[in-house]
Scaffold this active site. Sequence first.
Site, PDB file in Angstrom:
ATOM      1  N   ASP A 268      -3.312 -22.158 -51.642  1.00 10.13           N
ATOM      2  CA  ASP A 268      -3.557 -21.849 -53.035  1.00 10.13           C
ATOM      3  C   ASP A 268      -3.490 -23.188 -53.754  1.00 10.13           C
ATOM      4  O   ASP A 268      -2.895 -24.150 -53.267  1.00 10.13           O
ATOM      5  CB  ASP A 268      -2.513 -20.866 -53.575  1.00 10.13           C
ATOM      6  N   TRP A 269      -4.103 -23.255 -54.923  1.00 11.80           N
ATOM      7  CA  TRP A 269      -4.278 -24.557 -55.573  1.00 11.80           C
ATOM      8  C   TRP A 269      -2.919 -25.125 -55.996  1.00 11.80           C
ATOM      9  O   TRP A 269      -2.267 -24.617 -56.900  1.00 11.80           O
ATOM     10  CB  TRP A 269      -5.214 -24.405 -56.754  1.00 11.80           C
TER      11      TRP A 269
END
Length: 740
Positions: A268-269
């Site tokens: 995930d970012w």
Amino acid sequence: MKTFIFNLCIGTALSICTTYGQTAETTPIYLDDSQPIEARVQDALSRMTIEEKVRLSYAQGKFTSPGCSRLGIPELWYTDGPHGVRAEINWNDWGYSGWTNDSCTAFPALTCLAATWNPELSGKYGKAIGEEARYREKDVLLGPGVNIYRTPLNGRNFEYMGEDPYLASEMCVPYIQEVQKNGVAACVKHYALNNQELWRNHINVQVSDRALYEIYLPAFKAAVERGGTWTIMGAYNKVRGTHATHHKLLNNDILKGDWKFDGCVVTDWGAAHDTYEAAMYGLDLEMGSYTNGLTSESAFGYDDYYLGKNYLKMIKEGKIPMEVVNDKVARILRLIFRTAMNKNKPYGSMTTQEHYQTAYDIATEGTVLLKNGNRKEQAGLLPLQSDKYKRILVVGDNATRNLMTGGGSSELKPKNFISPLEGIREKFGNVIYAQGYMAGRDMFGRVDEIPQSVMDSLRNDAITKAADADLIIYVGGLNKNHQQDCEGGDRLSYNLPFGQDELIRSLAKVNKNIVVVLLSGNAVAMPWLDEVPSVIQGWYFGTVTGKALADVLSGEVNPSGKLPFSYPVKLEDCPAHAFDALCYPGDSINEIYREDILVGYRWYDTKKIRPMFPFGHGLSYTAFDYSKPMASAKKMKQDETIKFTVKVKNTGKVMGKEIIQLYIGDEKCSVLRPVKELKGFQKITLQPGEEKEVTFTIGSDALKFFDETQHKWIAEPGKFKAYIGSSSSDIRGTVSFELI
């Protein structure tokens, strides 16, 4: 532009083939898509320098990661989902690019898809959204989400598929398969135990092996083993002391070991936190690690990612084995060959009538009729007869609100949008409107403070108009403000926000003819439930909101959705809230899942707590009778199957769709087990008077639990019971059988 660059790169690669002992006329294996994909991967891998291998593993922009330009291997482009292709984001910051050709079809949220209980529609959803992603030349679609609904306060529940691992598993597989037929990778998220937004970046989840394997992992396993997903997104949170995105047990042992996953684990970012752990514990691609890239001349650029220059340094120092490096590169190359270098993928399409029809079918089949009539006082108002009501009043902020705005990364820019008010006016004609309440929101999704005088004025206006109306259609619920159904924050209360509970009660006092329509991705408290005759649970329906809702209200479509999660009467009834604060939301550092395997209806059944609306509940404008269920045998062996049959008849006057649900209960076991667990469902269509026979076939896998002492799935011999019904609480018949 992307195609031109790709062709240019291929030309460059062919021109240097003599370097590798080949003629310019010979296509290298890795560029020849007629070759087996693994041969292509190994060929490309053998040609790459260490620097080129490392550079594959981290971003070059907010939503892109590089290929290898020297070899003509193209970059990857990602897009947020899972309800539509997000508008274009700038290269190095989170601002929108301001394109005029990046509008999309906004599909219903995944809670709505789960509420259809229709795997065929899930496949159509995946096909349509995959076509739109392909049209926009995206290689990876960040979805679907399959985290389990643990608490109704989780701000991101609307992106997931409910509280039951079996339902989530069955509904995610067709979505993934159809997305990927477009040459676009599904990215199943958020792996794993990302079940709240509060403190999501660091909360450390402590959970038993049984709960992990029985509740929180099955949908991910189905996505890998049956869906064949090409990517998995690692979650932000910690699990047993280690960040999930680079976690040995989750990634190396289970995902890539037990499940034989051959794709990429993508962060995930901003979810990576350590170079050595990221390298050794299964992370393949690092995205979004909080850099402004080149735009602010920041000292922290893409090479400073955890899998950037520090990773390269550790490799050269011998701290990271080359087999680990090559495994990552092979996975990324495999992803590129499946997507960006897939010459056989279709062209895709955008905002077509077929896509709108798919969105409409999901919205209408996912609509859940919660209540239609007070037992003694008043019959249900639905479906509405257009000629019966001369003056219809629509009340509620959600009646006019674009609910695709906000919510976090799932925010969408729809090409078209039909509001509930527009749809109702189109269907019923003479309609007046009162806002009733105001749900302010600033550009960041935070709630503005609305002056009390304004709220009082709106409420008084609605009540005054309600007294003169023949019918009230209230359209409220939640929206995608911060701390509602929104990424980055959990809800603060189980009740409806903005004074809606008081407003609904006030309306009901002056006019008993009121239909409450809730648009949300979460369960809500309903202290006014006994005061209104009819309640519909709608969801975030997207582009087709108004038409879908109006057609259900009018009876043109008979609602057939069933709840994918339970609605507790009060928050304390919910298992995550039945213990101390360490169970939810934690102490900001640690959280212990004390309810263990008893999530959702498993808890309500076992603890004998009556929910407001049970898992699997949903009414219809017709009625269905069930025959006594029958079993094909009274006993079964471990390697055998058993069949259960039941006849279902439409005894009403209109066509309807019914979802027949099969639950299995272990009558006596050496460990705690729920009273029953969902193990099968079928959705059937029946004309008035029509009867169909439904058959379920199960094997011993449906009887198993995860034994923590032996660390494996087992089914203990003994007596079991099959429950067949219309919801987890509305059981129409049972059959006993024995495993020998």
